[in-house]
Structures are given as structure tokens and as C-alpha cells.
Motif scaffolding. Structure first.
Motif, short mmCIF file in Angstrom:
data_model
loop_
_atom_site.label_atom_id
_atom_site.label_comp_id
_atom_site.label_asym_id
_atom_site.label_seq_id
_atom_site.Cartn_x
_atom_site.Cartn_y
_atom_site.Cartn_z
N ILE A 72 0.85 -1.20 0.00
CA ILE A 72 0.00 0.00 0.00
C ILE A 72 0.88 1.25 0.00
N GLY A 73 1.91 1.24 0.85
CA GLY A 73 2.83 2.38 0.90
C GLY A 73 3.46 2.64 -0.46
N SER A 74 3.86 1.57 -1.14
CA SER A 74 4.50 1.74 -2.44
C SER A 74 3.51 2.25 -3.48
N ALA A 75 2.28 1.74 -3.42
CA ALA A 75 1.28 2.17 -4.41
C ALA A 75 0.96 3.65 -4.24
N LEU A 76 0.87 4.09 -2.97
CA LEU A 76 0.58 5.50 -2.73
C LEU A 76 1.71 6.37 -3.29
N ALA A 77 2.94 5.96 -3.01
CA ALA A 77 4.07 6.71 -3.55
C ALA A 77 4.11 6.57 -5.06
N GLY A 78 3.73 5.39 -5.56
CA GLY A 78 3.74 5.15 -7.00
C GLY A 78 2.81 6.10 -7.73
N LEU A 79 1.65 6.39 -7.12
CA LEU A 79 0.72 7.34 -7.74
C LEU A 79 1.35 8.73 -7.84
N CYS A 80 2.15 9.07 -6.82
CA CYS A 80 2.82 10.38 -6.86
C CYS A 80 3.95 10.37 -7.88
N ALA A 475 2.82 8.96 5.44
CA ALA A 475 2.59 8.28 6.72
C ALA A 475 3.06 6.82 6.66
N PHE A 476 2.75 6.12 5.57
CA PHE A 476 3.19 4.72 5.46
C PHE A 476 4.72 4.64 5.41
N ALA A 477 5.33 5.55 4.66
CA ALA A 477 6.80 5.53 4.56
C ALA A 477 7.41 5.79 5.94
N ALA A 478 6.82 6.75 6.68
CA ALA A 478 7.36 7.08 8.00
C ALA A 478 7.23 5.89 8.94
N LEU A 479 6.10 5.18 8.85
CA LEU A 479 5.90 4.00 9.69
C LEU A 479 7.00 2.97 9.43
N MET A 480 7.28 2.73 8.15
CA MET A 480 8.29 1.71 7.83
C MET A 480 9.69 2.18 8.21
N MET A 481 9.95 3.47 7.98
CA MET A 481 11.28 3.99 8.37
C MET A 481 11.47 3.86 9.88
N GLY A 482 10.41 4.20 10.62
CA GLY A 482 10.49 4.15 12.08
C GLY A 482 10.72 2.74 12.59
N SER A 483 10.29 1.74 11.83
CA SER A 483 10.42 0.37 12.31
C SER A 483 11.83 -0.19 12.09
N LEU A 484 12.62 0.47 11.25
CA LEU A 484 13.98 -0.03 11.00
C LEU A 484 14.88 0.40 12.16
N GLY A 485 15.92 -0.38 12.41
CA GLY A 485 16.70 -0.19 13.64
C GLY A 485 17.51 1.10 13.70
N ARG A 486 18.06 1.36 14.89
CA ARG A 486 18.81 2.60 15.13
C ARG A 486 20.07 2.68 14.28
#
Ligand code: ALA
Length: 515
Positions: A72-80, A475-486
């Protein structure tokens, strides 16, 4: 003295450049080539290599949900991306879009960030490719000296007649519920080697670079064939797995229970945080659709075909990923998926030996095409940056006969090959994911900004529901970025810092826009 860090390239200039034959790139790609280019970039190490560890260590069968989130995150960015790619049909991807909307400094940041996506992405995939080649060679009784098959310092052991990563073998022994001292004792009896350099991955990149230098038409043709092989292999796996699951409903149910394994107490280890972490990791599997946009200058009819290329390839891949990951976890207990070739492992477990060979051969061909598109994207971004004066002139020089930016292709190829030989797949993969997600955030923001700034511009493709779609994309991109480690975050910040030093030390003073 240059002063305007936020100077923007006008869209008229960009359009004129796009139609300027003096650029020298051939316009040879139609919609089918572009969708194939997208699939060629998308299906790769993500599904064939990284899915296994993401399911085993983070999400379990709920890896399907991770794929849905990342899709979903990729599709939203894909539309942009599609709105920009149709509007600004010129090589350079998000870099060019950034130049038109946010100004030079941001364009530089994006271009710099895209190196993580394309160049490091190609390195990551090369490591996955090498893993499959080494494994297939071992199936055929050919042993490549193990010290040349992994990143420097990686421990390998000879287990059941095959060289494998020490970490993988440990995992297998743990899955057999052996006690730590029994595991240590078993490992003690095995022959061990410390790797010097991943020569297989290194050479694979050099090979792909040669294909690229020879030319886009040849590369795209080869890519189309490989894409058919790759999708074919995925479909064969899906077919075998569906018939297996139909005959083993009880096993499949047991493997899927619980569908979301409970969190262990650590963020990212199963449960919902594990699903988010796995989404950040398998997001890698979707990277590549934006590489279509870097070929805009080589498209016959970019206005109509770029959105078809980007969205078409994304939709096909999302569907396949959800299917494959669901079947994978239904066939194999997820703990046993911690393997560099999880799809082949599953096919083996179903007792279809020819299928596992086929999967490996298909992965090898498939990952080859991903490397090709990523390196293509990287050299095209450098080409654009050099054209704008942000990189030295030689990076944009076109070969008189092949009509390709050959110098940047060769330089990028050598650097990427060395990276592939030197680092592990997970270190590289996480950094690629976070870098790409950052580019997504900027592109989504750029769509909103440009709608305000240039509301009446004729847009051949319009992102629907602006600003909702771009905001959700962010928002989706931020969620995924936030989940990656320090550690991954620290690497990203260091990388961006180096980029700033180069921009303020060189690019700013050589920029054609500023000059
Ligand atoms: N999506 C590409 C892959 O999975 C980068 O290999």
C-alpha cells in the motif's frame, strides 16, 4: 557567487531538455517494455531471499500483512511518482522532480539518497544472487572456494557436505531444539572458513555493467526475456504450493496458527511491532517501480506510458508477493525459513526437487535483471546530475556509438561491485529501504507543493485525491522507516552528512542553474 540554494529548474526548461535530441539517449521503449522494466526491477532479492528471514525473525505467517502494508505504501508513492514522471519525462527520477519543485539543495539530497536505492540496491541484490549461484553450484557438485563467497569476516561451515553461513547452520540446529552445549559441540566438529571477499557478487556486477554499457535497447530486450522467466518461476511455485496445500490442509493450518505469533517483549520480534519491522524489511521487495521513471527519456511516449509502467508493474508484483508469502508460510513452519533461498527450501520440502532447481535458476536470472535495472537507474541519475553541473562533466558523457552514459556506468559498476563483495545482505538491504523511503517522502511532499505552486499546469496523469494520497504515502513511509533499527538510521544520517559536504564543497559552485 552562487546564492540560491532553493533555486528551481523551470518545468519549461526540463521539458525542452526532454525533447532535446542533443541529450543523445535513444527513445526506444514502449509500454510493454516499461512494465517489463518495472517488474524486472521489482521482483528480486526481496521475495526470493529476504522474505524468509523477515518471516522467521519478525512476523511469522503475518508476513502477508507486512507485504500488504509495504505494498500500500509503495502504491501511494507510485501514484505520486506517476504524476511527476508523466509531467517531467526526463531521465533522473525523483532527483529531477525535486529540482522542479523543492529546489537545488533538496534535489541534491534526493540524488544523493537515490545512490542508496540504486547503487546499494544493486549491491544487495548481487549478494542474494551470489547466494543462489553458490547454492545451485553445490547442488551440481561444484564447490566454489567458500572464502570467496561471502563478505569479509563472515564465518562459513561445512554442514552435511555443503558450505553454509555459520549463522544459518546455528539456526537450523536451534530449530532441532538442541541445547547450546550440544550445538557448540556439533559446530566444533565442522570444518570452518572465514570469508575474504564475495567474489561471486563482485563479478556479477561487472558482468551486468558490460551489458549496460553496450546499450539500452539490448538491455531492455534481454530484460523482457528474463522477466518472463522470473514471473514464470513464481507462478510455477504458486501452482505447486497450492496443490500441496490442498492435499495437506491440516499441516497448512498448523503452520498458520497462530497467524500473528505473540510479541516476545522486544520491539520488532513478532506481534504488531514485528509486522511493522518486517514491512520495513520486505519493503525492499517493492523497490524498483520508480526505476521506470528514470527511463522516461528513453520512452517513446512517456506521457501515456510512464504511469502504465509504474502502476502496472506494482500491481502485478503486489498480487504475486501476497500469494507467495502466504503459501510459503503455509508450507513451511516459519522458524525454518531462515535461509538465503526460502522459496527453494519450500519447494524442496514439498518433495519437488526439479522445482527447487527451477526456482534457483529463475532467481538467478531474475536477480540479474534487477541488478541491470538498478544500475541503469543509477547511471541515469548521475547523468542528469552531471548535466546540471552538480557532478563533474565526465559523468554525463555519452558514448558516440552505444549512446549510453558509459563513464558513469563503469564508475558506478566498479564501486557497486566492491560494495557487493564487502558487505552482508541485511546491512545493505536495510540501508537501501530507509534511503528509498526517504525519497518517497520527498516525492509525495513534492506533489502537494507543485499542486499549490502550479495549479493549472496540464497534468497528463493526476495523482487522485490530493492531498490525501500523498499524505498517506508519507505516513506509510514514515511508519516503515520508524520500524527499522537505530543503526540503520545512524548510517542514513552519516550518508546524508557526507552528501552535504560534497554539495557545499563542490556542486554548489559548479551548478549550471546557479552559474
Ligand atoms: N525489489 C527488488 C528486489 O527485491 C529491489 O530485489
Amino acid at each position: 557567487m552562487p546564492s540560491n540554494l532553493l533555486g528551481r529548474k523551470s518545468l519549461d526548461i526540463l521539458r525542452a531538455e526532454a525533447s532535446d535530441e542533443g541529450h543523445g539517449l535513444k527513445r526506444s521503449l514502449g509500454p510493454v517494455n516499461l512494465v517489463a522494466l518495472g517488474i524486472g526491477a521489482i521482483i528480486g532479492a526481496g521475495i526470493f531471499v529476504l522474505t524468509g528471514t523477515a518471516a522467521a525473525n519478525h512476523a511469522g505467517p503475518a508476513i502477508m500483512i507486512s507485504f500488504v502494508i509495504a505494498g500500500i505504501g509503495s502504491a501511494l508513492a507510485g501514484l505520486c511518482y506517476a504524476e511527476f514522471a508523466a509531467l517531467i519525462p526526463i531521465a533522473g527520477s525523483a532527483y529531477t522532480y525535486g529540482y522542479a519543485t523543492l529546489g537545488e539543495l533538496f534535489a541534491w539530497i534526493i540524488g544523493w539518497d537515490l545512490i542508496l536505492e540504486y547503487a546499494l540496491g544493486a549491491s544487495t541484490v548481487a549478494v542474494g544472487w551470489a547466494g543462489n549461484v553458490v547454492s545451485l553450484c553445490q547442488d551440481l557438485g561444484i564447490t566454489i572456494p567458500p572464502q570467496w563467497t561471502a563478505a569479509p569476516g563472515t564465518e562459513l561451515v561445512l554442514y552435511k557436505g555443503r558450505w553454509d553461513l555459520l549463522a544459518n547452520v546455528k539456526g537450523l540446529l536451534e530449530a532441532q531444539k538442541l541445547m547450546p552445549d550440544q550445538i557448540a559441540a556439533q559446530l566444533g566438529t565442522m570444518q570452518q572458513v572465514t570469508a575474504t571477499f564475495n567474489m561471486v557478487a563482485f563479478l556479477s556486477i561487472l558482468l551486468v555493467t558490460i551489458v549496460l554499457v553496450i546499450g539500452i535497447r539490448e538491455s531492455a530486450g534481454l530484460n523482457t526475456i528474463v522477466v518472463f522467466i522470473k514471473v514464470g518461476v513464481v507462478l510455477v511455485f504458486v501452482g505447486i504450493a497450492i496443490s500441496y496445500v490442498m492435499g495437506h490442509m491440516e499441516t497448512a493450518k498448523a503452520n498458520w496458527t497462530p497467524f500473528i505469533p505473540p510479541n516476545t517483549g522486544n520491539f520488532g520480534d513478532y506481534g504488531w511491532s514485528g509486522i511493522a519491522r518486517a514491512a520495513g524489511k520486505v519493503f525492499f521487495a517493492y523497490i524498483g517501480f520508480d526505476a521506470v521513471s528514470t527511463a522516461a527519456q528513453e520512452a517513446k511516449n512517456p506521457q501515456r506510458d510512464m504511469p502504465i509502467g509504474i502502476l502496472g508493474s506494482l500491481v502485478i508484483c503486489t498480487f504475486l508477493y501476497i500469494l507467495v508469502s502466504g503459501l510459503l508460510t503455509a508450507v513451511v513452519p516459519f522458524h525454518a525459513l531462515n535461509d538465503p533461498a526460502p522459496v527453494a527450501v519450500a519447494t524442496d520440502l514439498m518433495g519437488v526437487k526439479w522445482g527447487s532447481y527451477l526456482v534457483k535458476v529463475g532467481s538467478i536470472a531474475g536477480l540479474g535483471s534487477v541488478m541491470l535495472v538498478m544500475l541503469l537507474g543509477q547511471s541515469r541519475v548521475f547523468f542528469s546530475m552531471s548535466h546540471d553541473g552538480l557532478l563533474p562533466e565526465w559523468a554525463g558523457r555519452i558514448h558516440h556509438r552505444f549512446k549510453t552514459p558509459y563513464i558513469s556506468s563503469i564508475v558506478v559498476g566498479i564501486v557497486v561491485a566492491v560494495m557487493a563483495g564487502s558487505f552482508s545482505i541485511s546491512t545493505l538491504g536495510d540501508l537501501v529501504s530507509i534511503g528509498t523511503l526517504l525519497a518517497f517522502v520527498i516525492v509525495c511532499g513534492g506533489v502537494i507543493l507543485l499542486r499549490h505552486r502550479e495549479p493549472n499546469m496540464p497534468r497528463p496523469f493526476k495523482t487522485p485525491f490530493v492531498p490525501l494520497v500523498p499524505i498517506l504515502g508519507i505516513a506509510f513511509a514514515a511508519l516503515m522507516m520508524g520500524s527499522l533499527g537505530r543503526d540503520t538510521w545512524i548510517r542514513l544520517v552519516v550518508w546524508l552528512f557526507i552528501g552535504m559536504v560534497i554539495y557545499f564543497g563542490y556542486s554548489r559552485y559548479h551548478s549550471k542553474l546557479q552559474g
